[in-house]
Motif scaffolding. Structure first.
Motif, PDB file in Angstrom:
ATOM      1  N   PHE A   1      -4.515  -8.000  -0.029  1.00  0.00           N
ATOM      2  CA  PHE A   1      -5.500  -9.029   0.274  1.00  0.00           C
ATOM      3  C   PHE A   1      -6.465  -9.209  -0.892  1.00  0.00           C
ATOM      4  O   PHE A   1      -6.812  -8.233  -1.577  1.00  0.00           O
TER       5      PHE A   1
ATOM      6  N   PRO B   1      -4.427 -11.828   9.975  1.00  0.00           N
ATOM      7  CA  PRO B   1      -5.134 -11.732   8.693  1.00  0.00           C
ATOM      8  C   PRO B   1      -6.492 -11.072   8.904  1.00  0.00           C
ATOM      9  O   PRO B   1      -7.237 -11.468   9.811  1.00  0.00           O
TER      10      PRO B   1
ATOM     11  N   THR C   1      -6.301  -3.099   5.544  1.00  0.00           N
ATOM     12  CA  THR C   1      -6.888  -3.950   6.580  1.00  0.00           C
ATOM     13  C   THR C   1      -8.217  -3.375   7.062  1.00  0.00           C
ATOM     14  O   THR C   1      -9.214  -4.101   7.205  1.00  0.00           O
TER      15      THR C   1
END
Length: 298
Positions: free
Chosen positions: A164, A95, A144
């Motif tokens: 996200f 994550p 990311t």
């Protein structure tokens, strides 16, 4: 030119003692950096051949693998100046909020020595094991990197994307390196090289035939220029996977000759991985010492 070496973090060399000894010895020899890779599974019947090549077997040494960031953190505690890189971390397995925290911690504890090297790996089994979709890996990597940069550079962090979602928050501390640790990406296809030019501070190539390397290097430089990036800022630490050889002198000469060709191409960083070329730690350190001496002697 800058010369690095892979940390002993997989196979028979993956021991606490080896990490300490190689880290200290490499710094004393004049090496500029330490590197780790990333592997979380060694399936008995893998979904994909090694390196994405159908039917290619995975090296048996990959059955044992340290966590790459923990290993680098331990090495950081036993060194003073060498940079600490990943070639490459499976970025999508972590994550991004937690990855940002871990890399920030390593950057601070090491005194600002982190090179954040990311890749998307090649084996579907590993994605399944960490419950991350195999599909649209490129898009997930783009986001990311966006999340990491936001966390590392913004006082108030907020992100709302496809993969996200982060509510407005503070996330401290920030990395020692500003604006953030250099981001390096593994890439071999045109879209991936274009991603390097848009999102990263450099490229993570691996040893390959020189004509192939020259083509990819020139393609990346063209993309870098198209993106308006300064040529002098492009980094490309190249991994040399040293092959087993019973004659140390031949091993050193062959590896040094290839490194010189890389430097002549305009890539000024290489690092050697001796994990599959040696059977004992003294042998590894002997070849490491010979290699850097030969390269520095011209």
């Amino acid at each position: 030119m800058r010369i690095g070496i892979s940390l002993p973090h997989y196979g028979a060399f993956a021991t606490k003692e080896a990490v300490v000894e190689v880290s200290r010895a490499a710094e004393a020899m004049g090496y500029d950096s330490l590197w780790t890779g990333d592997r979380i599974l060694a399936p008995l019947n893998p979904s994909d051949g090694y390196g994405g090549v159908p039917g290619a077997p995975m090296p048996s040494s990959f059955k044992t693998y340290f966590d790459p960031l923990t290993a680098l953190t331990f090495a950081a505690a036993h060194t003073q100046r060498m940079r600490l890189g990943m070639s490459a971390l499976g970025a999508l397995w972590y994550p991004p909020v937690l990855l940002a925290r871990t890399l920030t911690t390593l950057d601070i504890l090491s005194g600002g020595r982190v090179d954040a090297g990311f890749g998307i790996a090649w084996m579907r089994d590993e994605y399944t094991a960490v419950n991350v979709p195999w599909k649209d890996r490129g898009g997930r990597l783009d986001e990311t990197i966006d999340v990491l940069k936001t966390i590392w550079t913004q006082e108030i962090v907020e992100h709302h994307g496809r993969y996200f979602d982060i509510v407005p928050t503070t996330i401290e501390p920030k990395p020692l390196q500003r604006p953030h640790p250099p981001i390096l990406l593994a890439a071999f296809a045109p879209p991936a090289l274009e991603r390097v030019a848009r999102h990263a501070d450099g490229w993570l190539p691996v040893q390959m035939p020189m004509p192939n390397l020259a083509y990819l290097w020139n393609t990346l430089k063209a993309e870098w220029d198209k993106a308006g990036r300064e040529p002098a800022t492009l980094r490309a630490p190249l991994r040399i996977n040293v092959e087993p050889n019973d004659a140390p002198d031949a091993t050193v000469k062959q590896t040094a000759d290839y490194a010189r060709e890389v430097f002549e191409l305009g890539i000024d960083e290489v690092f050697i991985d001796l994990g599959q070329a040696c059977t004992t730690l003294p042998q590894l350190l002997d070849i490491a010492g010979r290699f850097i001496t030969v390269v520095h002697s011209g």
